[in-house]
Scaffold this motif. Structure first.
Motif, PDB file in Angstrom:
ATOM      1  N   ILE A 101       0.828  -1.214   0.000  1.00  0.00           N
ATOM      2  CA  ILE A 101       0.000   0.000   0.000  1.00  0.00           C
ATOM      3  C   ILE A 101       0.862   1.264   0.000  1.00  0.00           C
ATOM      4  N   ASP A 102       2.033   1.199   0.599  1.00  0.00           N
ATOM      5  CA  ASP A 102       2.919   2.367   0.649  1.00  0.00           C
ATOM      6  C   ASP A 102       3.498   2.720  -0.716  1.00  0.00           C
ATOM      7  N   ASN A 103       3.506   1.778  -1.646  1.00  0.00           N
ATOM      8  CA  ASN A 103       4.076   1.999  -2.979  1.00  0.00           C
ATOM      9  C   ASN A 103       3.041   2.404  -4.019  1.00  0.00           C
ATOM     10  N   VAL A 104       1.769   2.330  -3.662  1.00  0.00           N
ATOM     11  CA  VAL A 104       0.702   2.569  -4.637  1.00  0.00           C
ATOM     12  C   VAL A 104       0.767   3.985  -5.200  1.00  0.00           C
ATOM     13  N   ASP A 105       0.964   4.990  -4.347  1.00  0.00           N
ATOM     14  CA  ASP A 105       0.985   6.371  -4.824  1.00  0.00           C
ATOM     15  C   ASP A 105       2.101   6.611  -5.833  1.00  0.00           C
ATOM     16  N   ASN A 106       3.311   6.161  -5.516  1.00  0.00           N
ATOM     17  CA  ASN A 106       4.428   6.350  -6.449  1.00  0.00           C
ATOM     18  C   ASN A 106       4.186   5.603  -7.755  1.00  0.00           C
ATOM     19  N   TYR A 107       3.675   4.385  -7.648  1.00  0.00           N
ATOM     20  CA  TYR A 107       3.374   3.597  -8.841  1.00  0.00           C
ATOM     21  C   TYR A 107       2.352   4.328  -9.708  1.00  0.00           C
ATOM     22  N   ALA A 108       1.339   4.889  -9.048  1.00  0.00           N
ATOM     23  CA  ALA A 108       0.289   5.597  -9.782  1.00  0.00           C
ATOM     24  C   ALA A 108       0.845   6.838 -10.480  1.00  0.00           C
ATOM     25  N   LYS A 109       1.730   7.558  -9.804  1.00  0.00           N
ATOM     26  CA  LYS A 109       2.323   8.754 -10.415  1.00  0.00           C
ATOM     27  C   LYS A 109       3.174   8.385 -11.633  1.00  0.00           C
ATOM     28  N   GLU A 110       3.937   7.319 -11.496  1.00  0.00           N
ATOM     29  CA  GLU A 110       4.811   6.890 -12.589  1.00  0.00           C
ATOM     30  C   GLU A 110       4.035   6.356 -13.789  1.00  0.00           C
ATOM     31  N   ASN A 111       2.869   5.802 -13.537  1.00  0.00           N
ATOM     32  CA  ASN A 111       2.115   5.125 -14.595  1.00  0.00           C
ATOM     33  C   ASN A 111       0.738   5.739 -14.827  1.00  0.00           C
TER      34      ASN A 111
ATOM     35  N   VAL B  60      -8.478  -5.363  -6.274  1.00  0.00           N
ATOM     36  CA  VAL B  60      -7.044  -5.489  -6.018  1.00  0.00           C
ATOM     37  C   VAL B  60      -6.624  -4.544  -4.900  1.00  0.00           C
ATOM     38  N   LEU B  61      -7.147  -3.323  -4.902  1.00  0.00           N
ATOM     39  CA  LEU B  61      -6.843  -2.393  -3.810  1.00  0.00           C
ATOM     40  C   LEU B  61      -7.275  -2.968  -2.466  1.00  0.00           C
ATOM     41  N   GLY B  62      -8.452  -3.588  -2.428  1.00  0.00           N
ATOM     42  CA  GLY B  62      -8.916  -4.232  -1.193  1.00  0.00           C
ATOM     43  C   GLY B  62      -7.966  -5.332  -0.750  1.00  0.00           C
ATOM     44  N   ASP B  63      -7.502  -6.128  -1.698  1.00  0.00           N
ATOM     45  CA  ASP B  63      -6.545  -7.193  -1.377  1.00  0.00           C
ATOM     46  C   ASP B  63      -5.230  -6.611  -0.858  1.00  0.00           C
ATOM     47  N   ILE B  64      -4.776  -5.513  -1.484  1.00  0.00           N
ATOM     48  CA  ILE B  64      -3.535  -4.860  -1.050  1.00  0.00           C
ATOM     49  C   ILE B  64      -3.691  -4.326   0.372  1.00  0.00           C
ATOM     50  N   ILE B  65      -4.818  -3.720   0.662  1.00  0.00           N
ATOM     51  CA  ILE B  65      -5.067  -3.174   2.002  1.00  0.00           C
ATOM     52  C   ILE B  65      -5.052  -4.290   3.033  1.00  0.00           C
ATOM     53  N   ILE B  66      -5.748  -5.385   2.757  1.00  0.00           N
ATOM     54  CA  ILE B  66      -5.795  -6.509   3.705  1.00  0.00           C
ATOM     55  C   ILE B  66      -4.400  -7.094   3.897  1.00  0.00           C
ATOM     56  N   LYS B  67      -3.661  -7.255   2.816  1.00  0.00           N
ATOM     57  CA  LYS B  67      -2.286  -7.777   2.920  1.00  0.00           C
ATOM     58  C   LYS B  67      -1.439  -6.844   3.793  1.00  0.00           C
ATOM     59  N   ASN B  68      -1.577  -5.543   3.583  1.00  0.00           N
ATOM     60  CA  ASN B  68      -0.822  -4.565   4.365  1.00  0.00           C
ATOM     61  C   ASN B  68      -1.196  -4.635   5.849  1.00  0.00           C
TER      62      ASN B  68
ATOM     63  N   ASN C  86       1.621  -5.563   8.464  1.00  0.00           N
ATOM     64  CA  ASN C  86       2.154  -4.436   9.222  1.00  0.00           C
ATOM     65  C   ASN C  86       1.382  -4.122  10.505  1.00  0.00           C
ATOM     66  N   TYR C  87       0.069  -4.157  10.439  1.00  0.00           N
ATOM     67  CA  TYR C  87      -0.711  -3.776  11.610  1.00  0.00           C
ATOM     68  C   TYR C  87      -0.836  -4.927  12.606  1.00  0.00           C
ATOM     69  N   TYR C  88      -1.078  -6.125  12.088  1.00  0.00           N
ATOM     70  CA  TYR C  88      -1.303  -7.253  12.995  1.00  0.00           C
ATOM     71  C   TYR C  88      -0.130  -7.481  13.951  1.00  0.00           C
ATOM     72  N   PRO C  89       1.124  -7.486  13.467  1.00  0.00           N
ATOM     73  CA  PRO C  89       2.241  -7.685  14.415  1.00  0.00           C
ATOM     74  C   PRO C  89       2.285  -6.599  15.494  1.00  0.00           C
ATOM     75  N   ARG C  90       1.961  -5.376  15.131  1.00  0.00           N
ATOM     76  CA  ARG C  90       1.957  -4.292  16.124  1.00  0.00           C
ATOM     77  C   ARG C  90       0.824  -4.470  17.126  1.00  0.00           C
ATOM     78  N   LEU C  91      -0.318  -4.903  16.638  1.00  0.00           N
ATOM     79  CA  LEU C  91      -1.443  -5.169  17.540  1.00  0.00           C
ATOM     80  C   LEU C  91      -1.086  -6.290  18.507  1.00  0.00           C
ATOM     81  N   PHE C  92      -0.412  -7.315  17.973  1.00  0.00           N
ATOM     82  CA  PHE C  92      -0.027  -8.463  18.782  1.00  0.00           C
ATOM     83  C   PHE C  92       0.917  -8.039  19.912  1.00  0.00           C
ATOM     84  N   ARG C  93       1.717  -7.009  19.655  1.00  0.00           N
ATOM     85  CA  ARG C  93       2.633  -6.501  20.683  1.00  0.00           C
ATOM     86  C   ARG C  93       1.949  -5.493  21.605  1.00  0.00           C
ATOM     87  N   GLY C  94       0.640  -5.294  21.455  1.00  0.00           N
ATOM     88  CA  GLY C  94      -0.108  -4.466  22.387  1.00  0.00           C
ATOM     89  C   GLY C  94      -0.349  -3.031  21.967  1.00  0.00           C
TER      90      GLY C  94
END
Length: 132
Positions: free
Chosen positions: A20-30, A51-59, A63-71
């Motif tokens: 998800i962090d790369n989507v903006d740059n990819y969109a600008k380039e293409n 695909v955006l929904g899949d990217i968000i869930i993957k992200n 990224n979020y789940y490990p942080r949630l797991f750590r409290g």
């Protein structure tokens, strides 16, 4: 299959590999190519949204789940709307939710209600198309 269909499939395949962090740059380039592919009124915009929904869930899972797991509090994330989307789509098992103290349906539903943008995928797609 037409050349346009082949290009659309290639775009979706490449796009689905992004973080998800790369989507903006990819969109600008293409941007011009994406605008061209979306100019056909054939359901391609909905495919991009999926695909955006899949990217968000993957992200969220990576990224979020490990942080949630750590409290860490879900409220502290930069984009709680992404977590709300993943929760609304039932992207976590009950055991995963229990391990991060989100098995409480009341809290989870309140979080979703507070942060979920009903037009999230449409808005993300529009942002993608308007990146230049």
């Amino acid at each position: 299959m037409s050349l346009t269909d082949t290009l659309k499939e290639a775009f979706l395949e490449e796009f689905s590999k992004l973080n998800i962090d790369n989507v903006d740059n990819y969109a600008k380039e293409n941007n011009k190519a994406i605008m061209f592919l979306c100019s056909f009124n054939d359901g391609f915009n909905e495919k991009i949204e999926k695909v955006l929904g899949d990217i968000i869930i993957k992200n969220v899972r990576e990224n979020y789940y490990p942080r949630l797991f750590r409290g860490r509090s879900p409220e502290s994330f930069a984009y709680p709307k992404y977590l709300a989307y993943a929760l609304e789509k039932n992207s976590f098992s009950f055991d995963e939710l229990r391990r991060i103290n989100l098995e409480n349906n009341y809290w989870r539903n309140d979080f979703i209600k507070k942060h979920l943008d009903g037009n999230l995928l449409k808005n993300e797609r529009e942002k993608l198309l308007n990146s230049s």
